[in-house]
Design a protein around this motif. Structure first.
Motif, PDB file in Angstrom:
ATOM      1  N   GLU A   1      -3.154  76.055   7.004  1.00 50.44           N
ATOM      2  CA  GLU A   1      -2.304  74.895   6.729  1.00 50.44           C
ATOM      3  C   GLU A   1      -1.061  75.378   6.017  1.00 50.44           C
ATOM      4  OE1 GLU A   1      -1.480  71.364   3.739  1.00 50.44           O
ATOM      5  OE2 GLU A   1      -1.570  73.543   3.522  1.00 50.44           O
TER       6      GLU A   1
ATOM      7  N   ILE B   1     -10.432  80.036   7.322  1.00 53.40           N
ATOM      8  CA  ILE B   1      -9.459  78.933   7.326  1.00 53.40           C
ATOM      9  C   ILE B   1      -8.877  78.789   5.928  1.00 53.40           C
ATOM     10  CG2 ILE B   1      -9.125  76.456   7.674  1.00 53.40           C
ATOM     11  CD1 ILE B   1     -11.534  76.557   9.617  1.00 53.40           C
TER      12      ILE B   1
ATOM     13  N   PRO C   1     -13.041  73.897   4.720  1.00 51.85           N
ATOM     14  CA  PRO C   1     -11.604  73.724   4.963  1.00 51.85           C
ATOM     15  C   PRO C   1     -11.302  73.119   6.328  1.00 51.85           C
ATOM     16  CG  PRO C   1     -12.197  76.050   4.984  1.00 51.85           C
ATOM     17  CD  PRO C   1     -13.381  75.298   4.441  1.00 51.85           C
TER      18      PRO C   1
ATOM     19  N   CYS D   1      -6.821  76.312   3.906  1.00 51.07           N
ATOM     20  CA  CYS D   1      -6.432  74.905   4.091  1.00 51.07           C
ATOM     21  C   CYS D   1      -5.421  74.397   3.075  1.00 51.07           C
ATOM     22  CB  CYS D   1      -7.676  74.016   4.083  1.00 51.07           C
ATOM     23  SG  CYS D   1      -8.543  73.964   2.492  1.00 51.07           S
ATOM     24  N   HIS D   2      -4.850  75.279   2.246  1.00 52.04           N
ATOM     25  CA  HIS D   2      -3.812  74.844   1.309  1.00 52.04           C
ATOM     26  C   HIS D   2      -2.894  76.017   1.037  1.00 52.04           C
ATOM     27  CE1 HIS D   2      -2.630  72.441  -2.520  1.00 52.04           C
ATOM     28  NE2 HIS D   2      -1.811  73.490  -2.433  1.00 52.04           N
TER      29      HIS D   2
ATOM     30  N   ALA E   1      -9.050  77.684  -1.205  1.00 55.22           N
ATOM     31  CA  ALA E   1      -7.815  78.063  -0.511  1.00 55.22           C
ATOM     32  C   ALA E   1      -6.967  78.925  -1.428  1.00 55.22           C
ATOM     33  CB  ALA E   1      -7.039  76.818  -0.074  1.00 55.22           C
TER      34      ALA E   1
ATOM     35  N   LEU F   1      -9.027  69.733   6.788  1.00 55.93           N
ATOM     36  CA  LEU F   1      -7.875  69.606   7.691  1.00 55.93           C
ATOM     37  C   LEU F   1      -8.128  68.589   8.801  1.00 55.93           C
ATOM     38  CD1 LEU F   1      -6.812  73.353   8.118  1.00 55.93           C
ATOM     39  CD2 LEU F   1      -5.768  71.601   6.649  1.00 55.93           C
TER      40      LEU F   1
END
Length: 400
Positions: A137, A67, A351, A69-70, A312, A355
């Protein structure tokens, strides 16, 4: 028990928080139906599954799908020329004050069509998918006008229609000041707030972000955006304490933010506030490396206060043109001295928490989405140790 697929002969790193460490199961089995995990545990204790398909993993490792996430995956153009300026000695702040930085990407993003934004973002997304990413994300923030921000958010949503990946979108209108604002940050923040109801009603954003920094927006201006976002039921997150300590971490925590990101200059008060609020610390070693930062994020404080840590890529054109979570893990370990467990949790379980999706992804547990990364490795540490090497054997998203 009937199911769609069974993966057997696997070693599992479940990341289940109820288990110790990475939640390792040496002789594991995963069963899934309807895109959901039915079972992820020891093969010897598994019920008798009648599967449409059985996959022998031949001793390979399975982790949750990765994942990121940024990211700022949707943008026009690139900023390779600014990289040359930085090599010649210009700072990030100097470039931004000359009209470069985010504003230069804004011009390219505004002129690009929605289809062009999708096409360019897909190239970056494909690199991440190839390393086992199943959830990502994507922030807006390079349009800086109503039309361009809506276009960017629609492009981000379209990525999940073009690829088998889950996409969380974030509205980052408070990213930088556009030239037409003539230096009036307060007036522009008012425009950002005016965009929020339309974005919320259209379902284009899962969260709202802002850049709290001297070259961006003050804590008071960010608080105005966050108050409006929370009134619309949108969770918030914050680019905080990257270049200076404006107490952004505490501000994020005060608003119950999902995450505060960067955090190189965060102090103990901010760290404690984040821990109490359940706000995840998202560390971005790619940006730290790329702009040659020297101030390390306070990892020891995060550990001491029990603040959750995610990693991230911060994929963006100006300060982190990075499309590898595997390299991000290595950077997290070598630059920030994170452990193997912290790095792997930092691209899976934490992450997901950052989120607001931990109930659905991030660990191998019954009931969660069957998002898997299957690796040709001998031990999990290889995922953090290697550089420029991708040991992904197979990627599974929603059971397929």
């Amino acid at each position: 028990m009937r199911c769609d697929r069974v993966w057997r002969g696997a070693r599992l790193a479940t990341l289940d928080p109820a288990r110790e460490g990475l939640g390792i199961v040496e002789d594991g089995l995963i069963a899934a139906a309807g895109g959901r995990i039915l079972y992820a545990d020891d093969a010897a204790d598994a019920p008798a599954f009648e599967a449409t398909e059985t996959i022998d993993c031949e001793g390979r490792w399975i982790t949750p799908g990765l994942i990121d996430c940024h990211t700022h995956l949707v943008f026009g153009g690139d900023r390779a020329h600014e990289f040359e300026l930085r090599l010649a000695g210009a700072s990030y702040e100097e470039i931004a004050r000359r009209g470069g930085g985010i504003v230069s990407t804004m011009k390219a993003t505004r002129t690009a069509t929605e289809a062009e934004l999708v096409a360019s973002a897909l190239r970056r997304l494909d690199a991440l998918i190839a390393e086992g990413v199943t959830t990502i994300e994507v922030k807006s923030g390079y349009g800086l006008s109503r039309e361009a921000e809506l276009k960017s958010l629609r492009a981000a949503r379209a990525l999940s229609e073009a690829r088998p990946v889950s996409v969380a979108t974030t509205f980052l209108g408070a990213h930088a000041l556009p030239p037409e604002a003539n230096g009036d940050k307060d007036a522009y923040i008012g425009q950002v707030i005016e965009m929020l109801p339309e974005i919320a009603q259209a379902g284009l954003a899962d969260a709202v972000d802002a850049f709290c920094e001297g070259i961006a927006f003050s804590p008071e201006q960010v608080a105005r955006v966050f108050t409006a976002a929370k009134a619309l039921g949108l969770p918030v997150k914050l680019h905080a304490d990257q270049l200076s300590n404006l107490h952004g971490a505490k501000l994020a925590a005060d608003f119950g933010a999902l995450s505060a990101d960067h955090l190189e200059h965060t102090d103990e008060e901010g760290t404690a506030a984040m821990s109490a609020a359940g706000t995840v610390a998202v560390l971005l070693p790619g940006a730290f490396y790329f702009i040659r930062e020297t101030k390390l994020p306070p990892v020891d404080l995060f550990r001491r206060h029990g603040t959750k840590i995610a990693l991230a890529t911060d994929c963006n054109p100006g300060t982190s043109p990075l499309t590898s979570l595997l390299l991000t893990m290595n950077m997290g370990a070598t630059l920030f001295r994170l452990t193997v467990e912290e790095c792997i949790a930092g691209v899976t379980r934490e992450p997901a928490r950052a989120l607001g999706r931990l109930a659905d992804v991030g660990t191998l547990e019954a009931g969660k989405s069957c998002d898997l990364a299957i690796w040709d490795i001998e031990r999990p540490a290889e995922l953090v140790y290697r550089m420029g090497f991708n040991p992904l054997h197979a990627r599974v998203w929603r059971g397929k």
